[in-house]
Structure formats: structure tokens, C-alpha cells
Design a protein around this motif. Sequence first.
Motif, PDB file in Angstrom:
ATOM      1  N   TRP A   1       5.497   3.049  -5.351  1.00 47.42           N
ATOM      2  CA  TRP A   1       5.528   2.685  -3.945  1.00 47.42           C
ATOM      3  C   TRP A   1       5.097   3.860  -3.084  1.00 47.42           C
ATOM      4  O   TRP A   1       5.209   5.023  -3.484  1.00 47.42           O
ATOM      5  CB  TRP A   1       6.935   2.237  -3.534  1.00 47.42           C
ATOM      6  CG  TRP A   1       7.261   0.834  -3.976  1.00 47.42           C
ATOM      7  CD1 TRP A   1       6.387  -0.107  -4.408  1.00 47.42           C
ATOM      8  CD2 TRP A   1       8.558   0.227  -4.010  1.00 47.42           C
ATOM      9  NE1 TRP A   1       7.048  -1.272  -4.724  1.00 47.42           N
ATOM     10  CE2 TRP A   1       8.374  -1.097  -4.486  1.00 47.42           C
ATOM     11  CE3 TRP A   1       9.834   0.655  -3.694  1.00 47.42           C
ATOM     12  CZ2 TRP A   1       9.430  -1.982  -4.642  1.00 47.42           C
ATOM     13  CZ3 TRP A   1      10.888  -0.225  -3.851  1.00 47.42           C
ATOM     14  CH2 TRP A   1      10.694  -1.524  -4.318  1.00 47.42           C
TER      15      TRP A   1
ATOM     16  N   THR B   1       5.506  -0.993   0.104  1.00 48.03           N
ATOM     17  CA  THR B   1       6.865  -0.980  -0.452  1.00 48.03           C
ATOM     18  C   THR B   1       7.258  -2.363  -0.940  1.00 48.03           C
ATOM     19  O   THR B   1       8.440  -2.689  -1.000  1.00 48.03           O
ATOM     20  CB  THR B   1       7.868  -0.494   0.608  1.00 48.03           C
ATOM     21  OG1 THR B   1       7.806  -1.356   1.744  1.00 48.03           O
ATOM     22  CG2 THR B   1       7.574   0.933   1.032  1.00 48.03           C
TER      23      THR B   1
ATOM     24  N   TYR C   1       8.348   6.748  -6.220  1.00 46.83           N
ATOM     25  CA  TYR C   1       7.841   6.732  -4.842  1.00 46.83           C
ATOM     26  C   TYR C   1       6.994   7.983  -4.638  1.00 46.83           C
ATOM     27  O   TYR C   1       7.391   9.094  -5.007  1.00 46.83           O
ATOM     28  CB  TYR C   1       8.993   6.712  -3.833  1.00 46.83           C
ATOM     29  CG  TYR C   1       8.531   6.601  -2.394  1.00 46.83           C
ATOM     30  CD1 TYR C   1       8.415   5.363  -1.784  1.00 46.83           C
ATOM     31  CD2 TYR C   1       8.202   7.741  -1.656  1.00 46.83           C
ATOM     32  CE1 TYR C   1       7.975   5.256  -0.482  1.00 46.83           C
ATOM     33  CE2 TYR C   1       7.765   7.639  -0.348  1.00 46.83           C
ATOM     34  CZ  TYR C   1       7.656   6.391   0.237  1.00 46.83           C
ATOM     35  OH  TYR C   1       7.218   6.291   1.536  1.00 46.83           O
TER      36      TYR C   1
END
Length: 933
Positions: free
Chosen positions: A396, A401, A440
Motif C-alpha cells: 500500500w 490503500t 506500506y
Amino acid sequence: MAIYKVLKRTIDDMIVIMNSHLTMFFFLFNLLTISSFSSSQPSYKDHCSSIIIESTPKDLIIHNSFPLGDQYSGYFTGGDTIINNENSFNNKYSSFYLRHIKMHETINSDLFKIESTVSFRTTPNTVYYHVSNFSYGNKPSSRSQHRFKTSFVTFKLEGFWSKSSGKVCMVGTGIGYSQTGDSLNLDAVFKLNNVFHSSNITSLISGSLESLSSEKGDEKDHYFEPISIMMFPKANYSYSLDSKEAENEFSFESDVSEKKGLSLNPYPSSFCSFPLSRAIRRLRLEYTHECNSSKNCTPIISDQLPYMLSLRGAECSQENKHRMKVMMVFSNKSDYWIEKGFNPKTTLVGEGWWDEKKNSLCVVACHFIGIMKSSLNGIRLGDCSVRLRLKFPSVWSIKNTNSIVGQIWSNKSANDPNYFKMITFRNFEDDRVGYRASKYEYSQLERVKKSCPTHKVVKDKGRTRFPDVYSYDMRFDMSVRDRESNIRVASGSSAPLSVGDQVYDDPLTISNSTSETPMVMFNNGSLFNISYKITIFSNSTLYNRNSVFNLSSYRVKISAEGIYDARTGTLCMIGCRDLNSKAGTPLAGSVDCEILLKFQFPSLDAINGSYNIKGSIESMRKKSDLLYFKSLELSSYAIYSETAITAVWRMDMEIIMVLISTTLACVFVGLQLYHVKKHTNVLPFISVFMMSILTLGHMMPLVLNFEALLPQNYNSKNFVFGYVGWLEVNEIAVRIITMIAFLLQFRLLQLTWSSRKTTESQNGLWIAERKASYVIFPLYAAGLLTSFLLKLKNDGFQHDSSWENMKSYGGLVLDGFLVPQVILNLFSNMNENVLSCSFYFGTTFVRLLPHAYDLYRTRNYARLGDGSYFYANPNADFYSTTSDIVIPLGGILFAIIIYLQQRFGAQCVLPHRFKGSKVYEKVPVVTESEAEI
């Protein structure tokens, strides 16, 4: 608005359940009614022999060998005369069901006798009123005529199926209603085509149900318009669209640099199970900037760009776990919450397979062609030029997201009339998919460091603690105000998405990252890279050019990333908000990343009530920029987990203290009753005013909290700390003990009142009571005024309710409950032991103990909402450091005065020149019945 959607979804589910029950009821009712007409079945030979020749059936019933199984469903249109089909007005088709299918072998190996019921179902039953005008004399008038249409019609059918030709022909009878509501016998012939033991993507089953009655003459009431039907094949489906050429079309140039998606385990069967099956029914479509209309921008026939894609009707292959059938349904923004029948113009049907190399779902989809306005007979599948790819991102970022992303495109050239520009899609943020990224990646940290300089930590003797970055305390709801006008314009929620490069699995834990890169922390682990998902809902429908909602709908979603300083509780981030076009159409990759967000978390050690999270959202653009918006201020009342746990322990302790205090009050009143029973002559000298105050003090909690004695509706509870069952039990116990104290106190008041006889001495006591009241009322009035002024001063002129102020002053009056007795003693010049020491010292202790506890609580616990206080509630008395010292000293002083008055005479506390000489006589005797307790 999120609550509204959940509520709407719940209501829709309830309606579906109710409709299913109605469906079953009408099905059984019609089936029982049809059985009465079974003796008058239409002739098969007259209506079907030209299609399938009749054959003699055998006795053997063959189970599960019919290609459609024991029951199957499809879609229909028509039959408006006998069924209320509202969907026919918007090019959508309602559902029908084949049930209780029985099959018999015949002497002809190619023919099989079929028995079944076919049921047509639309909206719930409705009675329609048709109004017609007529004249009566010279005055026009009108009257209403009932026109009946049912939403459920069932036919019982018999006939034959030819295995070689795939044709089915059956005749039978159903029950309908005339326009006036009379029951009608409906004879019909039912025909199906393409019913084979094997099928593929082009094998649609079509057919019709036609009336056998004449449209004219005596049978016109029994006639109904033909019903056209369509079904998807079920038996032995053969996948044929996943050719090598089609597989090559799913390879993009960006696949080399694109992060590999998450693997789907277990295989595509997950698409047919919850919660993933629900998530793929709500995929939001995003278009390129060139798409202002539906021309060359959508694969379906539509006047506007579809808002949502729903992958439903998916049937996962049992033989090959990598394959599945997919129905792609496009819907507009106005009705994407509700499924309203089947519309071939907005639906594609395709085949999908899971590509394990790229970890993505690939789909080849086909259009419905040959669509006619009022019939499904000519409809078929063709033009399989639509491609869809869906994947679960493993990484992400601030601009992506979502748990599900994908693309839809056409394999036709740009000159082809059926070509459309690529469409991207993603799942709705609030859908729980079951698959989350494992990492992330940050891209805005350098900008964050420039926009948010690190604060220097001031060293002090004590260590100030702030929320742990991994704790639930990092989540919070918030109120949003316009900074210039200070008007509340929105509300919202925020939650961490990741800490370092590790993604949150749920609000309390971090997933096990598959990344080899460690979580980014620096400065001895006090600074953390963190990302957030923030959603803001507008409170107003008014359009404002400089509002954060200027290029969005009622909701703005912000993805943000930045740095959290655990030493100071500061959070600073750069955010990106999703943008729509002016028409509200989501645009692919349309975001505004010039947003600065700042938050300040309160200390975990704060005990002065300052548990408000403060923050701001600011645009970093110039005011002349179209994407600029006015600054917003955010606030949130935070209750940390640590504080909540401590508060629950405090509430438990307060409940115990209330139980002890109320029990002691009962004991002290009981001792006073015992005292007056032994010394009946002292009853007239007790202040009625004091007894009334104490009685009201026990009665008011019962009146205000009487519902606690009754069975509770636990769903109405809204405790911040959650519902604790035994806490409710203790509350009821407190009310019961309070009621006992009230009854004992009321008995003491009754005895005091009745002891005042009409003799001369007792008349003098009434006069003394009246004189005392002339002093008490002005004294209480002055005290009330003073308390209001002090409240205004201490609260900074915040306008608290008058009722809250009255309750606080009422608590102060109860704390000084001995004042009326002291004044009455002075006017009556009493020199008897009217009150027992255990009563006035004990009750004084019970009244003053909360102030001592408040001093302890102020220094050891944070100030929370008033609903969390069960003992020494700030709204029930005056509680402050000064009040907690002055009020107990005053209460002890009055108790000492009573002691001195009863020991040395009522006027012993006055200077010598103010002392009087009149002493009231003792009451000789009070009968035992009058003093009976």
C-alpha cells in the motif's frame, strides 16, 4: 452517514427475509388451489405435439438427471395482466423459479416426461386503484375501482423434454385474479429451448409461458400476455474463453515494475464465500479525465457513466478450482445500494480464472445481444471483447490503500464503435475483504520533515507519557470546525493504517510483515513513521467553493503519512484526498496531496480534565488555486485505554462506597428512631425543616433514577467503558437501600410532625419553628444566589443549566442539614438531648466523606464525563479543593454546636446579652401507640 448505510442495509435484509416468507406463503396457497383444478389439465396433444411428440412414461422416477436439477431460477418479462411487474418499465427483469421437478423415463429413450411448478415473483402484493370520472346531474364526480394484481403466480405443469433437441414443452394450470379480485383458472403452455446436458458461455436457455385462452370473447378474462423467460445453463459447463490469446492480453508493460499482488488462498472458491463475495459486489469505478459522458467510456448501454461494478452470480467450478463464472453488473450512483432485478443492457457475463503467476483474477466477458423490448426469445451472448483483471495489492501507499484494485478494458481497436477507454476500480474503504497488504511504502516523509520541524523536549523532573503508537488510543473520532467562523461543518473518524512499514491487521495488532526491511524508527525509538486513513462527513448540503468538500461528495477520504513523536504526543502528516469530477464521477488517480495535518495528543498523566485531542487540516495551496480549501480545526474527546481501565476500577470502588454510605445512613436513622422511642418527650423539639430536608435528600435519587429498579433495555446503554452486568446489579442494590433509608427517614418525619400537640407548649414550638423559617429561607436564598455567582466565576461564564446548579446547591443544603436544628434550638431555648450523638455525628460523617474522597480523586484520577461518577458526583454538590475543605469544616462545626447546645443549653453558643430566659416545658407523656416505630 455510515450508520445510515448500515441501517439501510439491515432494513433491506429484513425486507428480503419478509419477502421470502411472503413468497413461500403465496406459493403454498397457490399450489393448494391449483390442485383443485388438476382434473381439468389442458391437452398436451393439442398444444405441444408439434414440438415434442408424446410418449408413454414408465413408472421409474429419475432423480437429479434433468439438466436444470430439482429446482432452478431465471428471469422473465411480460404477463402484466396477471402479475405486478414494475421492473418491466425500467428494462429490468424479475425472477421466476422452477421447483419440484420430477422426471420419468418413457418408452422412447430420447424423451422424458417432466412434472414441475413454475413460479413468477415480483414486488410484494399491491392493490391498485383506478379512478374514473362520471357525471351526476350537473356536478362532475369521481369514484375509484379496485384493480387487483398479485406479485406471485404459480403454475402446475406436465410435459416432455427431448434430450437430442434440447426442447421442453409442458401444459398446465395456474391461479390468477381478475381486475375485480375474482379467482381465475389460467391455462398455459410452457416452452424452453437449449436444455442440454452440456453447456458453455453461449448456451442461454430461453422460452415462454403463453396463455391458452382467447384474447376475445368469453375467455378474455382468463387471457394474459405472453411471459418471456431466460436462464443461464447449469449442467456440465465447459470453459472456453481462457485461450492462450486471451491470457496474453492480461500482460501489461507495467507488470515488470508493478508490485506483485497477494496470493489467493484457497483459490478462487473464496470469491463464492463471505466476506469476499460481499466485497466484490461493491467495486467503485474510476474513469479517465477525458470521460465526461458515457460515449467510448463504458462497455454497457447507458445514458450516464456507471458508478459501481458488482461481481455477482459467481459460480466457482468444483472440478477446476482455478475457474469460475462471473456476472458483471453495472449500476448508477442513485441505486447502487439496491439490486432491482436483471437488466441485460447493464450486465455482462464472463468466465474467470486465477493467474497464480501474477496473483490476479482474469475475466473475459461477453455482451447480451439480440435484446428486444418485450421479449427474451432472441437474446444471446456474443461480442466477448471485454476484459477484467482484479488483484489484491501486497503493498500500500498514500495513493492506494484499497484491498481490491483492478481494470476493465476492451480488446477492440480505438476505431471500433464498441471500444471504450480503460476503467479502473477499487473496493469501498469500509468493506472488510479478508485480504490486506503486508507492507506500506512511504513517499512523503521528506516533505513532512520540512513542514513539521521536530519539537525540542523540555527536560523536567517528572516524565510525561503519551499514547503508545501501537495502542488503540491512536484511533479517534473527531468534530470538525471551520477555523474562521468556528462553525461545526463536519464530523469524522481516523485510524492508523500502518506503523513503520507494517500494516495493521486490526485496531490492536500489527500483521507479520513479509518484508525484510525493519520498521523505521529513529531518535531512540521515540519517532515513528505512521500512516492514517481519515474520513470526514459533511454536516451541510450547501456548496462552498473554499470547502474541503468542493470537489467531492458528502464524504472526503484522506490518506495521510507522517511522523508521530511519542515524547511530545505530536502527529504531523501530509495527506491526499480523493477528488471527483463536478458531476460526481470518480476519476482515476485524481487526488490532492497538498494537505497538511497536525494533531496533538494529551498526556496519559493528565488529571485536570484536558483529554481533548486537538488538530488541524490545512491546504498547502494558494487561495487562488481551485483545489484550495479553508483551514479546519479538529477536536476529539479522548479516553485512553489506560484511563478507561483505571476509571472502571474507580467506578467499582465508588459503587462500594455508595453501598457503605447508604447503609450507614440507614443505621444512623435507625439509631435516632430507637433514641426517640426511649425518650418520647424529645420528639416535638426535632426540627421538621431538618427532617424534611433529609427525607427529600433520600427521595430525589429514587425519583430521578426510578428506572434503575425496573428491567433495563441494555441496547439503550451508551457507556464509554462498555456494559458491565454486575454494575447494573449494584445500581439496583443502591436504589433499594436508598429506598429503605427514605422510608426510615419518612417515619421519623411523621413521628416528629404528629408529636406536636395542640397544647400551649407545642403551640410555642410551632411558633419557634416559624421564626426559625424566617431566618432559614433568607439564608438559603442568599446562599443560592452566592452559589450561582461562584459557579459563573469558576466556570468562566459558561452557561450551565439551571437544573445542574440547583442540584449542586441542593447537595450543599444537605451537607448543612443541621442548620435548621441549630436555629430552632436557639428560638425554643431547648436543653434536652433531642438528637442522638450517633445520628448527628454519623450523618455528618456520611455527608462529608464524599468531599474527603473528592480530594483524593482529584489528585489520582483524570476528570471524565459526569456519567462515570457514582459517588461524589460534581453535579450533585460543590466539589473543588476549596469546597472540599470549607464544607467539611462547616459540617463538623454545626455538629459540635448541636453537641454543646444539648449539653449546656441551646443558647450557650450566644453572647451573654443575647441569651433569653424562656424555656419550654417537657412533654409529659406520649402514648405508646403514637411513638410506636
